[in-house]
Write an enzyme that holds these catalytic residues in place. Structure first.
Site, mmCIF file in Angstrom:
data_model
loop_
_atom_site.group_PDB
_atom_site.id
_atom_site.type_symbol
_atom_site.label_atom_id
_atom_site.label_comp_id
_atom_site.label_asym_id
_atom_site.label_seq_id
_atom_site.Cartn_x
_atom_site.Cartn_y
_atom_site.Cartn_z
ATOM 1 N N ASP A 285 0.877 -1.163 0.000
ATOM 2 C CA ASP A 285 0.000 0.000 0.000
ATOM 3 C C ASP A 285 0.919 1.218 0.000
ATOM 4 O OD1 ASP A 285 -2.270 1.532 0.427
ATOM 5 O OD2 ASP A 285 -1.941 1.540 2.578
ATOM 6 N N GLU A 408 -3.730 20.436 1.899
ATOM 7 C CA GLU A 408 -4.255 21.769 2.170
ATOM 8 C C GLU A 408 -3.841 22.240 3.562
ATOM 9 O OE1 GLU A 408 -8.540 21.977 1.141
ATOM 10 O OE2 GLU A 408 -7.643 22.908 -0.623
ATOM 11 N N PHE A 450 -13.015 20.926 -5.112
ATOM 12 C CA PHE A 450 -12.105 20.094 -5.914
ATOM 13 C C PHE A 450 -12.838 18.814 -6.326
ATOM 14 C CE2 PHE A 450 -9.071 16.694 -6.401
ATOM 15 C CZ PHE A 450 -8.020 17.295 -7.071
ATOM 16 N N LYS A 455 -9.800 18.499 -11.277
ATOM 17 C CA LYS A 455 -8.451 18.581 -10.687
ATOM 18 C C LYS A 455 -8.088 19.991 -10.225
ATOM 19 C CE LYS A 455 -6.248 14.764 -13.187
ATOM 20 N NZ LYS A 455 -7.412 14.266 -13.940
ATOM 21 N N LYS A 474 -6.624 27.154 -7.474
ATOM 22 C CA LYS A 474 -5.403 26.353 -7.433
ATOM 23 C C LYS A 474 -5.726 24.949 -7.907
ATOM 24 C CE LYS A 474 -5.376 24.308 -2.891
ATOM 25 N NZ LYS A 474 -5.847 24.805 -1.639
ATOM 26 N N ASP A 585 -4.843 6.217 -3.966
ATOM 27 C CA ASP A 585 -4.553 7.622 -4.225
ATOM 28 C C ASP A 585 -4.599 7.986 -5.706
ATOM 29 O OD1 ASP A 585 -4.180 9.898 -2.896
ATOM 30 O OD2 ASP A 585 -2.310 9.299 -1.937
ATOM 31 N N ARG A 665 -5.884 4.422 -7.482
ATOM 32 C CA ARG A 665 -7.347 4.418 -7.348
ATOM 33 C C ARG A 665 -7.898 2.995 -7.261
ATOM 34 N NH1 ARG A 665 -9.114 8.308 -5.344
ATOM 35 N NH2 ARG A 665 -8.641 10.388 -6.027
ATOM 36 N N LYS A 671 -7.609 -4.721 -4.844
ATOM 37 C CA LYS A 671 -6.294 -5.099 -4.315
ATOM 38 C C LYS A 671 -6.237 -6.610 -4.107
ATOM 39 C CE LYS A 671 -5.244 -0.821 -1.883
ATOM 40 N NZ LYS A 671 -4.738 -0.250 -0.652
ATOM 41 N N ASP A 695 -6.684 -2.461 3.475
ATOM 42 C CA ASP A 695 -5.705 -3.443 2.974
ATOM 43 C C ASP A 695 -5.992 -4.850 3.477
ATOM 44 O OD1 ASP A 695 -4.239 -1.309 1.867
ATOM 45 O OD2 ASP A 695 -3.348 -0.929 3.814
#
Length: 953
Positions: A285, A408, A450, A455, A474, A585, A665, A671, A695
Site C-alpha cells: 500500500d 491543504e 475540488f 483537478k 489552485k 490515491d 485508485r 487489491k 488493505d
C-alpha cells in the site's frame, strides 16, 4: 501414541489463535450506542442495532452501521468523518445532513413528521450511493435526493460534532464488510511439498510390502503377511514430522519476536514462517506504509525566484513590511468607497516587485482552500461557556486545522509559519491575521470544490476593507496550464519538483469588477437550477471565468517517506522480489511517490496506461504497452478492471515482466483481486503489506500478509500473519528470518524422513535375510526410544542451524533469489536422502550380520547402537553452523542411550556390551556407514561450493 500427541499439539495451537479472535469480535460487538426512540434515548449494543433505528453517534465514536445522515449538532449542518479504516485515506471527508430533517427545530420533532428513506440494494462501491428522502405530511411532499455525501458508512469515525442517522444497512450488507473477503486458511508451500513427498513415501511403503510378499511366493494367507509387512515398514511414513515442524514453526516465531533488530514484530499465524523465504511478488500500500502521510511545505516558486526550506525567512521579511501598492490603495479608499478601476486594468503591463508578488502569492494560498480552523473548547462549567469562548478564541496553541486533504493543511500551516494566519472560517467568511496583528476579513461569495475530473478548486472572495472581488484558483499543473496566461517556466518547474518527489499545485488569480461578478452570478444560479445536464452547464459557466488568469506561484509539498523506505525497496529489488504498489490515491501522487521512493529508478521510463472503458480501447492500449521494454507500468483501478474482464491473461503476462507496477485508485476488492491474479497466473508466492482497514482483504488474499501498525489504526496488523512496526523491518524479516525458517524446515523435514527410512531399510534387509519372515527387528521400547528420547533433541536442534550469518544475508540480498527456486527441498534432494538411508540401513544391517557371533541378541545390540551413533553423526554432518545447544543435545542423547543400556537387559546381553569386541564392531560399522558421506560432503564443498560460501571466505 505418536498420532495422539501430534493432533494434540496442532489442536492446542489452533484453539489459542481462535480464542483470541473470538475475544476481539466480542469487544467490537458489545460497544454501546444511544438509540433515539419516542420515549427518549436508550442504550443498545452495536450487535442489536437494526435497520430503521435512529442512532446517535458522539464525536470520536465509531459508526456502527451504514446510515443516512439526518441531523448534526454543528450549525453548518455538516460534519467531518475519518474514513481511514474504509479507504485508507487519512484525510477527513465532509458529510452533509439531509436538509429537511436538519431544519427541524428540535431532536424530538423527528418523530412528529412522517417520512421515509429509499435506498438502493447493498453494493460493493464505497464511493457511490443513490437514494431518496421523502416527507409525506408536508404540502406538497418534499423529495430530496440522497447521494454519497448524505451517508455515514460503518467503521468510519465521527471527527466533529454529534450526528444522528437512520440505519439503512447492517451486518453483512454494510459497505465495509462487503469489501472484506473471507479469510482462507493459509498453508505454506513447504508443507504442500512435504505432503507430496509423504505421498511418494506411502507408495514406496505399499510397493515394498508387495515385493516382500511376492518374494515370499504368496504362501498361505498372503494378505495377512501383506498387512504385517505394511505395519513393519510403517516407519517409512514420518508421523512425527508434523510435531517436529509445528514445534519448529513455534521456535521460529519466538525467534522473530525476540529479534532485537526488529522490535515490536508479532507473529500472528504460526503456520507459515517459511513462506517468508520464498516470496517473488510484494504488494504494498502507499499511504502510511511507504509514506508517513505527513505533509510538509517545501518550496514556493514565483517564476523568477524560488524559495526553499532554508530561505523561508525571506518571505517572512517581505510580509512584515507592508506592500507599497496596498498602502496607496488603502489610502485612496477612505475618500471614495469604490477603488479606482483604471489602475486595475493596466496593472499587468507593469512588472511587479518581488515583494508584492510574494504578498499576493501568500495571500492566495491563505484564502484558496477548504480548511477550517478548530479550537478545542476548554472544559468549563456550563455557565462559564460564554467567557471561555471569548477568552480563547484565537489563541495560537489551541488551534488545529481540519480539511479534506492533508496537502491543504500543510499549505495553511505554512502561511501561518510565515506570518499570515487563518484564524476563523465559516460558510460565509474567512478571517486572516497579518504579521502586524491586523485582522483582515474576506467574504466568501462562491466556492468551487475540488473534484477528480476538474483537478482544481476555486473561490471568489470580497475583501471587506476595499470591496475588491478576486477569483482565486489552485489545482494540478495539467488542469491549470491552459487556464493561466502564457508563461515560459511553469511546465519546466513542475517537472523539476515532481522529480524531487514533491506534490505540486499551481495558484492563480483574476480580479473581477462588481459588474463582471453580478453577471457571472446570475448565469451561475440559473445553471444550477437546470434539470438536464446540470453538471455540464455549471462547468461551462465556471469556465467562462477561468480564462487568462494571472499565475501567482507554484507550491511544492512533500509527503514524507517512512524511515529507510529507499534502502529497503532497493534491498528487496536486489533480492529478486518484484514490487507492486497498490494505492487508493490519485495517479499523479502515486507516480510521484513511486519516483521519490526509488520504486521506479531514475533512468526508467514510466508507461502510464490511458483510462480505458471498453474492449477495443483496452486492446489498443495493451498493444501500445507491449511495444515498450523494461518500463514501469502505472494503471488506474478502473482501467485494470476493464482489462481483467477481457484480457486477463495478456495483462498479467505483460505486467509480470515489468520491473515495477503502480496501480492507483484501487478499491479494497481490487487489491485482493490483483493478489489472487498473481498467484493464479504465476504460481509464485505473493506477500501483501498494508496498514489500514482497506488493505485487509489484500492481506488475507496473499500467501503471506504483513501488517504495519501505523496511523491508520490496527485493523491491518490484526488481520495479518505478521505485524511489524515499521516498513524497513520487512527487509530483515524476509532476508534473515524467512531464509533461515525455510532452510531449517527443509533440513528438519528431510532428516525426519531419513530417520524413518533408515530403520525401514534395516527391517527390509533383516526380513530378506531370514527368508522373508514378517518378524519385527526391534521390539517395543527400542522403537519408541529410537523415535523419541534417543534422537529427538539432536534432530530438533536443526532448528537452530543457519547457513549464512544475518549480516551477510542483509549485505547480499542476491542470496535470497536462490531460495525462490525451491532447491532446498525438491524431489532431487529427497532422492539423495533416500539413497543415503538405503546405503546406511544396508551397511548397518549387513555389517551386524557379517560380524554376527553366535547369538542373535548380539546382532540387535550391535546394529541398534551403530544406528543411534549414525543418526547422531548424521545430524552433525547436516549442521552448517554450530550452536552450543546443538552440542548439548548430541551429548545428552548419547548419555541417555548409554545410561539406558543398563536397564535394557531384556533386549541386550549386558555382559557382551561391556566387551572390547562389541566396541570395535560397533565402531567399524559406524565408520563404514558415515565416513563415505563425510568424504563426499567435503569434496562437494570444495568442488561446487554454494554461493554464500564464496562471500564468507
Amino acid at each position: 501414541m505418536n498420532e495422539g500427541f501430534v493432533l494434540a499439539v496442532t489442536i492446542m495451537r489452533e484453539a489459542i489463535d481462535e480464542f483470541r479472535r473470538f475475544q476481539r469480535d466480542k469487544e467490537v460487538n458489545s460497544q454501546l450506542y444511544s438509540k433515539l426512540t419516542v420515549r427518549g434515548k436508550v442504550q443498545v449494543k452495536s450487535s442489536d442495532i437494526q435497520v430503521g433505528d435512529l442512532i446517535i453517534v458522539e464525536k470520536n465514536q465509531r459508526i456502527p452501521s451504514d446510515m443516512v445522515f439526518l441531523r448534526t449538532s454543528e450549525k453548518a449542518g455538516s460534519c467531518f468523518i475519518r474514513t481511514d479504516q474504509l479507504d485508507g485515506e487519512t484525510d477527513w471527508k465532509l458529510k452533509v445532513a439531509v436538509s429537511c430533517t436538519q431544519r427541524l427545530p428540535a431532536l424530538g420533532d423527528l418523530f412528529s413528521i412522517s417520512a421515509y428513506v429509499y435506498a438502493q440494494k447493498p453494493q460493493l462501491d464505497i464511493h457511490s450511493f443513490e437514494g431518496t428522502f421523502t416527507r409525506e405530511d408536508s404540502d406538497p411532499p418534499i423529495h430530496e435526493s440522497l447521494s454519497i455525501e448524505n451517508t455515514l458508512w460503518a467503521n468510519t469515525i465521527v471527527a466533529s460534532g454529534t450526528v444522528i442517522g437512520v440505519v439503512i444497512y447492517t451486518g453483512k450488507e454494510t459497505r465495509s464488510v462487503m469489501n472484506t473477503s473471507n479469510p482462507k486458511n493459509k498453508v505454506g508451500l513447504l508443507d504442500l511439498e512435504l505432503n507430496q513427498l509423504t505421498k511418494a513415501l506411502f507408495v514406496a511403503l505399499v510397493a515394498l510390502s508387495v515385493v516382500m510378499v511376492t518374494l515370499q511366493g504368496f504362501v498361505g494367507p498372503w494378505y495377512r503377511s501383506l498387512f504385517r509387512f505394511l505395519l513393519l515398514f510403517s516407519y517409512i511414513i514420518p508421523i512425527s514430522l508434523r510435531v517436529n515442524l509445528d514445534m519448529g514453526k513455534a521456535a521460529y516465531g519466538w525467534m522473530i519476536m525476540k529479534d532485537e533488530s526488529i522490535p515490536g514484530t508479532v507473529v500472528r499465524t504460526s503456520t507459515i514462517p517459511e513462506e517468508l523465504g520464498r516470496l517473488v511478488y510484494l504488494l504494498t500500500d502507499k499511504t502510511g506504509t511507504l509514506t508517513q502521510n505527513e505533509m510538509v511545505f517545501k518550496r514556493l516558486h514565483l517564476g523568477t525566484v524560488s524559495y526553499g526550506a532554508d530561505t523561508m525567512d525571506e518571505i517572512q521579511g517581505h510580509l512584515r513590511n507592508p506592500c507599497p501598492q496596498m498602502q496607496s490603495q488603502a489610502g485612496g479608499n477612505n475618500a471614495s468607497s469604490t477603488p479606482p478601476r483604471k489602475a486595475q486594468s493596466s496593472a499587468p503591463k507593469v512588472r511587479k516587485s518581488v515583494s508584492s508578488r510574494v504578498h499576493e502569492a501568500v495571500k492566495a494560498i491563505a484564502l484558496c482552500h477548504n480548511v477550517s480552523p478548530v479550537y478545542e473548547s476548554r472544559a468549563g462549567v456550563g455557565g462559564e461557556a460564554e467567557y471561555a469562548e471569548a477568552d480563547q478564541d484565537f489563541s495560537d496553541g489551541n488551534r488545529t486545522y481540519q480539511a479534506a486533504s492533508p496537502d491543504e493543511v500543510a499549505l495553511v500551516q505554512w502561511t501561518e509559519s510565515v506570518g499570515l494566519t487563518l484564524v476563523s472560517r465559516d460558510l460565509g467568511s474567512v478571517q486572516l491575521r497579518t504579521p502586524s496583528g491586523q485582522i483582515q476579513t474576506y467574504c466568501i461569495l462562491q466556492m468551487f470544490p475540488f473534484t477528480s475530473e476538474s483537478k482544481r478548486m476555486g473561490v471568489i472572495v470580497r475583501d471587506e476593507s476595499t470591496a475588491e472581488i478576486t477569483f482565486y484558483m489552485k489545482g494540478a499543473d495539467v488542469a491549470m496550464s491552459s487556464i493561466v496566461q502564457y508563461n515560459d517556466w511553469l511546465e519546466e518547474e513542475c517537472g523539476n519538483m515532481a522529480r524531487e518527489g514533491l506534490r505540486t499545485l499551481v495558484v492563480a488569480k483574476r480580479a473581477l469588477t462588481e459588474e463582471q461578478y453580478q453577471d457571472f452570478e446570475s448565469r451561475y444560479s440559473q445553471a444550477k437550477l437546470s434539470i438536464h445536464d446540470r453538471a455540464l452547464k455549471v462547468a461551462a459557466v465556471v469556465e467562462s471565468l477561468e480564462r487568462q488568469m494571472e499565475l501567482l506561484c507554484l507550491t511544492g509539498v512533500e509527503d514524507r517517506l517512512q524511515a529507510d523506505v529507499r534502502p529497503t525497496l532497493e534491498l528487496l529489488r536486489n533480492a529478486g522480489i518484484k514490487i507492486w504498489m497498490l494505492t487508493g490515491d490519485k495517479l499523479e501522487t502515486a507516480t510521484c511517490i513511486a519516483k521519490s521512493s526509488h520504486l521506479v529508478s531514475r533512468t526508467q521510463d514510466i508507461h502510464i496506461f490511458r483510462p480505458v472503458t471498453n474492449r477495443g480501447e483496452a486492446h489498443l492500449e495493451l498493444n501500445a504497452f507491449r511495444r515498450k521494454h523494461d518500463c514501469a507500468l502505472v494503471i488506474s483501478g478502473d482501467s485494470l478492471e476493464v482489462c481483467l474482464k477481457y484480457y486477463e491473461h495478456e495483462l498479467a503476462e505483460l505486467a509480470c515482466q515489468c520491473p515495477a507496477v503502480v496501480c492507483c485508485r484501487c478499491s479494497p476488492t481490487q487489491k485482493a483481486r490483483i493478489a489472487k491474479l498473481l498467484q493464479h497466473h504465476t504460481g509464485k508466492r505473493t506477500c501483501a503489506v498494508g496498514d489500514g482497514g482497506n488493505d485487509v482483504s489484500m492481506i488475507q488474499a496473499a500467501d503471506c500478509g504483513i501488517g504495519i501498525e501505523g496511523k491508520e489504526g490496527r485493523q491491518a496488523s490484526l488481520a495479518a500473519d505478521f505485524s511489524v512496526t515499521q516498513f524497513r523491518h520487512i527487509g530483515r524479516l524476509l532476508m534473515v528470518h524467512g531464509r533461515s525458517s525455510y532452510k531449517r524446515s527443509a533440513a528438519l523435514g528431510q532428516f525426519v524422513m531419513h530417520r524413518g527410512l533408515i530403520i525401514s531399510t534395516m527391517q527390509a534387509v533383516f526380513s530378506s535375510v531370514f527368508y522373508f519372515a514378517s518378524v519385527p527387528l526391534y521390539q517395543g521400547f527400542l522403537m519408541v526410544g529410537y523415535a523419541t528420547i534417543y534422537t529427538m533433541f539432536p534432530v530438533f536442534s536443526l532448528v537452530l542451524d543457519q547457513d549464512v550469518k544475518p549480516e551477510t544475508a542483509m549485505l547480499y540480498p542476491e542470496l535470497y533469489k536462490d531460495l525462490t527456486k525451491g532447491r532446498s527441498l525438491s524431489f532431487k534432494t529427497f532422492l539423495v536422502w533416500v539413497l543415503i538411508s538405503i546405503y546406511q540401513g544396508g551397511i548397518l544391517m549387513y555389517g551386524a550380520l557379517l560380524l554376527f557371533e553366535s547369538e542373535f541378541v548380539h546382532v540387535l545390540a550391535i546394529s541398534f547402537t551403530a544406528l543411534i551413533l549414525t543418526e547422531l553423526l548424521m545430524v552433525a554432518l547436516t549442521i552448517r553452523t554450530w550452536h552450543w545447544l546443538m552440542a548439548v543435545a548430541e551429548v545428552l542423547s548419547l548419555g541417555c542411550y548409554v545410561a539406558s543400556l543398563a536397564f535394557l537387559n531384556e533386549y541386550f546381553d549386558v555382559a557382551f556390551i561391556t566387551t572390547v569386541t562389541f566396541v570395535w564392531k560397533v565402531s567399524a560399522i559406524t565408520m563404514v556407514s558415515c565416513l563415505p558421506l563425510y568424504v563426499l560432503k567435503y569434496l562437494k564443498r570444495k568442488l561446487s561450493p554454494p554461493s554464500y560460501t564464496k562471500l564468507t571466505s
